[in-house]
Design an enzyme around this catalytic site. Structure first.
Site, PDB file in Angstrom:
ATOM      1  N   ALA A  79       0.925  -1.194   0.014  1.00  0.00           N
ATOM      2  CA  ALA A  79       0.004  -0.113  -0.106  1.00  0.00           C
ATOM      3  C   ALA A  79       0.949   1.230  -0.100  1.00  0.00           C
ATOM      4  O   ALA A  79       2.035   1.330   0.326  1.00  0.00           O
ATOM      5  CB  ALA A  79      -0.904  -0.045   1.302  1.00  0.00           C
ATOM      6  N   LYS A  80       0.243   2.415  -0.299  1.00  0.00           N
ATOM      7  CA  LYS A  80       0.880   3.682  -0.418  1.00  0.00           C
ATOM      8  C   LYS A  80       0.027   4.757  -0.244  1.00  0.00           C
ATOM      9  O   LYS A  80      -0.952   4.586  -0.841  1.00  0.00           O
ATOM     10  CB  LYS A  80       2.009   3.832  -1.680  1.00  0.00           C
ATOM     11  CG  LYS A  80       3.199   4.724  -1.569  1.00  0.00           C
ATOM     12  CD  LYS A  80       4.126   4.355  -0.536  1.00  0.00           C
ATOM     13  CE  LYS A  80       5.426   5.017  -0.891  1.00  0.00           C
ATOM     14  NZ  LYS A  80       6.624   4.307  -0.083  1.00  0.00           N
TER      15      LYS A  80
END
Length: 400
Positions: A79-80
């Protein structure tokens, strides 16, 4: 603005599972969260702040996190997050609080925030404070129980260990090896310190303000002190004969080149002129796919970013476990684990690359994909492989 249809077309079997865009009119905050793949665990990746942040950029980095977690064999998902704002803004705290507030239904249920470009330990603490939960972010100050990433230099430490493993793969030791760095920030400086201590000669370094080169080796302790006092401007203190034009540090004669600054800095043109036989990616996405093909054709070994710079990810694994603990993880344990995993993963990928006759990036991606795909199959997100079905057969249940 990217069309929704374009985003939909970019989804593949691995993800992204979720893209959440948020905005706040009072602060002008605009942000995005990309949850790429959670088959192996909760979405985890840094949060960056920059006026140039885009959804596409964050999606690319979220995918890198999926491969990083799988490649180092730790159980979190990719994720980011990104905030489209100037990190030097006097309203930074209000913007960070607005970002956290808008994503309160996602953090920490789907995503745990962390540090990336433009975000500080205090910003991570602000996210925890805004949401009232120690589990919402890692990368907080040590005084609040956080792992001191920069103080320990975990990412740079891992890059240095990857350099040593890559040199061993080429049949030589680190003693006397000539190393060139693009980028002398948190990652580059920590790697340079570690490699200098191991007997390597750092022959080039750069900051946003310029580049410095000395074929006989730079005074690394002196440059570390200059950087702490002057920041990026430290390069201006070098003699004119040692100063290079920006980007030239990539092309100096050396044994290992470590791009530890920005993405896509090694393109086709640059790849044709690089003199180093080994490139270790300290930054995220510093080489383009076509550049890697060119480098391979010139017998240049490239250690992928999600293998070489995974030290921060490994330390984040400790931080994730420590979020609700009253005890801080031991620094020596973190660094020992970074050393072991960085070396073993680099060796594994380079040997697999040689055995399978593929680029190291392809070998690393293949390994990471296998692990993620297996996890997806076991969770019922894909058709489970026959091997997994044999290991985990459906239980025989009595009629009811």
């Amino acid at each position: 603005m990217v069309a929704v249809t374009d985003l939909l077309q970019d989804i593949d079997e691995f993800g992204p599972e979720k893209i959440v865009c948020v905005a706040d009119s009072r602060t002008g905050m605009r942000g995005v969260l990309v949850i790429d793949n959670t088959a192996r665990g909760t979405g985890k990746g840094g949060t960056r702040m920059s006026p140039s942040v885009t959804v596409t950029e964050i999606a690319r980095l979220a995918r890198v996190m999926t491969w990083k977690w799988a490649a180092v064999d730790l159980f979190h998902g990719g994720a980011k997050a990104g905030i489209n704002a100037d990190p030097s803004s006097p309203d930074k705290e209000r913007i960070v609080r607005a970002f956290a507030r808008k994503l309160a239904d996602q953090i920490p249920a789907s995503y745990v925030a962390g540090l990336d470009m433009g975000m500080s330990e205090r910003d991570a603490a602000i996210i925890q404070d805004e949401l009232g939960d120690r589990g919402t972010a890692v990368g907080v100050p040590e005084e609040l129980g956080g792992v001191p990433y920069d103080q320990l230099g975990v990412t740079g430490h891992g890059v240095a260990e990857s350099v040593e493993a890559a040199l061993a793969h080429r049949g030589r030791g680190v003693q006397g090896a000539r190393i060139a760095f693009q980028g002398f920030g948190a990652v580059g400086s920590a790697a340079a310190r570690r490699l200098h201590a191991r007997g390597a000669h750092v022959v080039a370094l750069s900051t946003m303000d310029g580049s410095v080169h000395d074929p006989d080796g730079l005074d690394v302790p002196g440059w570390l002190e200059a950087r702490s006092e002057l920041g990026d401007a430290c390069v201006a203190t070098a003699p004119a004969s040692h100063q290079l034009s920006p980007g030239s540090e990539l092309l100096v004669d050396c044994d290992v080149l470590v791009p530890a600054a920005s993405q896509d800095v090694i393109d086709d043109r640059t790849a044709r002129h690089i003199k180093a036989p080994v490139v270790v990616e300290g930054a995220n996405l510093p080489t383009t796919p076509s550049a890697r093909e060119i480098l391979a054709g010139r017998d240049v070994v490239v250690v992928p970013d999600f293998i070489a710079n995974a030290g921060g990810v490994i330390a984040a694994g400790f931080a994730m476990d420590a979020r609700y603990s009253a005890f801080r993880p031991e620094a020596a344990t973190i660094l020992d684990t970074v050393t072991e995993k960085s070396r073993s993963n680099t060796t594994l990928v380079l040997e697999r690359s040689r055995t399978d006759g593929v680029l190291p990036h392809e070998a690393a991606l293949s390994l990471a994909r296998e692990r993620v795909r297996t996890a997806m199959g076991l969770r019922g997100r894909l058709r489970a492989p026959a091997s997994a079905a044999a290991r985990y057969p459906e239980p025989v249940r009595p009629d009811r």
